[in-house]
Motif scaffolding. Structure first.
Motif, PDB file in Angstrom:
ATOM      1  N   GLU A 178       0.832  -1.211   0.000  1.00  0.00           N
ATOM      2  CA  GLU A 178       0.000   0.000   0.000  1.00  0.00           C
ATOM      3  C   GLU A 178       0.868   1.263   0.000  1.00  0.00           C
ATOM      4  O   GLU A 178       0.554   2.248  -0.682  1.00  0.00           O
ATOM      5  N   VAL A 179       1.950   1.230   0.766  1.00  0.00           N
ATOM      6  CA  VAL A 179       2.844   2.393   0.801  1.00  0.00           C
ATOM      7  C   VAL A 179       3.506   2.575  -0.565  1.00  0.00           C
ATOM      8  O   VAL A 179       3.590   3.692  -1.087  1.00  0.00           O
ATOM      9  N   HIS A 210       2.311   1.723  -3.365  1.00  0.00           N
ATOM     10  CA  HIS A 210       1.278   2.234  -4.272  1.00  0.00           C
ATOM     11  C   HIS A 210       1.106   3.749  -4.076  1.00  0.00           C
ATOM     12  O   HIS A 210       1.023   4.510  -5.051  1.00  0.00           O
ATOM     13  N   ALA A 211       1.073   4.182  -2.816  1.00  0.00           N
ATOM     14  CA  ALA A 211       0.900   5.614  -2.532  1.00  0.00           C
ATOM     15  C   ALA A 211       2.088   6.417  -3.048  1.00  0.00           C
ATOM     16  O   ALA A 211       1.929   7.492  -3.642  1.00  0.00           O
ATOM     17  N   ASP A 253      -3.600   7.398   4.680  1.00  0.00           N
ATOM     18  CA  ASP A 253      -3.737   7.367   3.224  1.00  0.00           C
ATOM     19  C   ASP A 253      -5.103   7.880   2.801  1.00  0.00           C
ATOM     20  O   ASP A 253      -5.375   8.042   1.622  1.00  0.00           O
ATOM     21  N   GLN A 254      -5.962   8.098   3.800  1.00  0.00           N
ATOM     22  CA  GLN A 254      -7.325   8.522   3.478  1.00  0.00           C
ATOM     23  C   GLN A 254      -7.880   9.305   4.652  1.00  0.00           C
ATOM     24  O   GLN A 254      -8.546   8.738   5.520  1.00  0.00           O
ATOM     25  N   ASP A 259      -1.749  13.590   5.183  1.00  0.00           N
ATOM     26  CA  ASP A 259      -2.080  12.731   4.047  1.00  0.00           C
ATOM     27  C   ASP A 259      -0.786  12.249   3.387  1.00  0.00           C
ATOM     28  O   ASP A 259      -0.006  13.047   2.866  1.00  0.00           O
ATOM     29  N   ARG A 297      -0.070  10.716   0.653  1.00  0.00           N
ATOM     30  CA  ARG A 297       0.167  10.983  -0.760  1.00  0.00           C
ATOM     31  C   ARG A 297       0.435  12.471  -1.024  1.00  0.00           C
ATOM     32  O   ARG A 297       1.202  12.816  -1.915  1.00  0.00           O
ATOM     33  N   THR A 324      -5.887  16.640   1.452  1.00  0.00           N
ATOM     34  CA  THR A 324      -5.375  15.880   0.303  1.00  0.00           C
ATOM     35  C   THR A 324      -5.077  16.800  -0.884  1.00  0.00           C
ATOM     36  O   THR A 324      -4.776  16.331  -1.976  1.00  0.00           O
ATOM     37  N   ARG A 343      -2.067  16.483  -3.381  1.00  0.00           N
ATOM     38  CA  ARG A 343      -1.921  15.319  -4.276  1.00  0.00           C
ATOM     39  C   ARG A 343      -1.905  15.734  -5.747  1.00  0.00           C
ATOM     40  O   ARG A 343      -1.304  15.052  -6.579  1.00  0.00           O
TER      41      ARG A 343
END
Ligand SMILES: [Zn+2]
Length: 324
Positions: free
Chosen positions: A161-162, A164-165, A260-261, A271, A273, A307, A310
């Motif tokens: 997951e990290v 991916h972010a 992440d959310q 956040d 990302r 966020t 991003r």
């Protein structure tokens, strides 16, 4: 044959003379001069190793030099090192040291917005209306190939997951992702390679201390001031920005919470990302947009639970376009 031997003999004679002359200078010359530069033990400041001094004369390569809370290890001649810290309070900690091929030192600081306090984002121009940007004098000329550290991770996420972010954040820069209607004209490339047991070359006080040839993103303790820090090393290129040699990124999981959310109940987590996109901006050669540009991704402070960073603002895109 004699014609060939002649110059060789002459050459040896000259070499012998030079050797004799230099020996005599050492042995029979005046009393030994004091060294051109004698550094104290321990950490140094820019006053100890001022601009114009020589890392060769001072034997300074590898020594830690600090300025206004930021620090780095003196790089080899022909190398520039920069530390860019993303803070929670807008106090930029940017510090660059360039060592010329002959060993001469020069510095660059982000003096303008050191200790600037962020204004409310509502008072700053909207991201698509703010064309401000700063470039850092370096760029990635090829493909930024990066690794994920195998140690601690932010946000209680899995390594996948990290990754991916972080990949999404790097892609936001390499694709110039924005909501302002700008097409992607940014040509630089990046590629995730693997996890690694190497670490980002950033110490517990967010200092850029070690270049190991690998671009590593990881997490750890970098002191209470920085939410995340990027260290980059580069070398001069004739008629162009410096060429990036290595850029490491570390997230401060010791002092800050990440998510992440961000949920509606979020009060203080950053956040992942958004922070990663900002750091990726440094990796690819952007500096901090100054005070009054709070809605750009490259503003020097991060806002918890938001966020917004991003995606890039106008100035972030224009900065990348100026480099790529
Ligand atoms: Zn930054």
């Amino acid at each position: 044959m004699a014609g060939r031997r002649g110059p060789g003999t002459l050459g040896r004679a000259i070499a012998a003379f030079v050797l004799t002359a230099s020996l005599s200078a050492v042995c029979v010359g005046e009393a030994p001069r004091t060294p051109a530069c004698a550094l104290a033990r321990g950490e140094l400041t820019v006053e100890d190793l001022p601009a114009g001094s020589s890392v060769r004369d001072c034997r300074a390569v590898g020594r830690v030099v600090t300025h206004d809370g930021a620090g780095l290890a003196v790089p080899e001649p022909g190398t520039t090192v920069s530390v860019d810290a993303l803070t929670a309070d807008g106090s930029a900690q940017d510090f660059t040291m360039a060592v010329a091929a002959d060993g001469r030192v020069s510095y660059a600081y982000d003096a303008d917005h050191a200790r600037a306090r962020p204004r409310r984002r509502a008072d700053a121009p909207a991201p698509c209306a703010d064309g401000a940007y700063v470039t850092a004098g370096r760029k990635e000329y090829g493909t930024y190939e990066w690794f994920l550290g195998d140690g601690p991770l932010p946000a209680h996420l899995s390594r996948a997951e990290v990754r991916h972010a972080f990949e999404a954040a790097v892609a936001a820069i390499t694709a110039g992702r924005n909501d302002c209607g700008y097409e992607d004209t940014v040509t630089v490339r990046a590629r995730y390679l693997s996890t690694t047991d190497h670490e980002a070359g950033i110490d517990r006080e967010a200092r850029c201390v070690r270049r190991d040839g690998l671009n590593v993103w990881d997490a750890g303790d970098i002191g209470p001031e920085a939410v995340a820090t990027t260290c980059s090393w580069s070398r001069p290129v004739p008629d162009g920005p410096d060429e990036l040699l290595e850029a490491d990124v570390r997230f401060n999981t010791h002092d800050y919470a990440f998510t992440d959310q961000p949920s509606d109940a979020c009060t203080r987590a950053y956040d992942l990302r958004s922070v990663a996109t900002h750091e990726a901006g440094h990796v690819f050669g952007l500096g901090h947009a100054g005070e009054g540009h709070e809605n750009l991704t490259m503003y020097a402070s991060s806002f918890a639970c938001s966020t917004a960073a991003r995606t890039l603002g106008k100035g972030d895109v224009l900065g990348l376009r100026s480099l790529y």
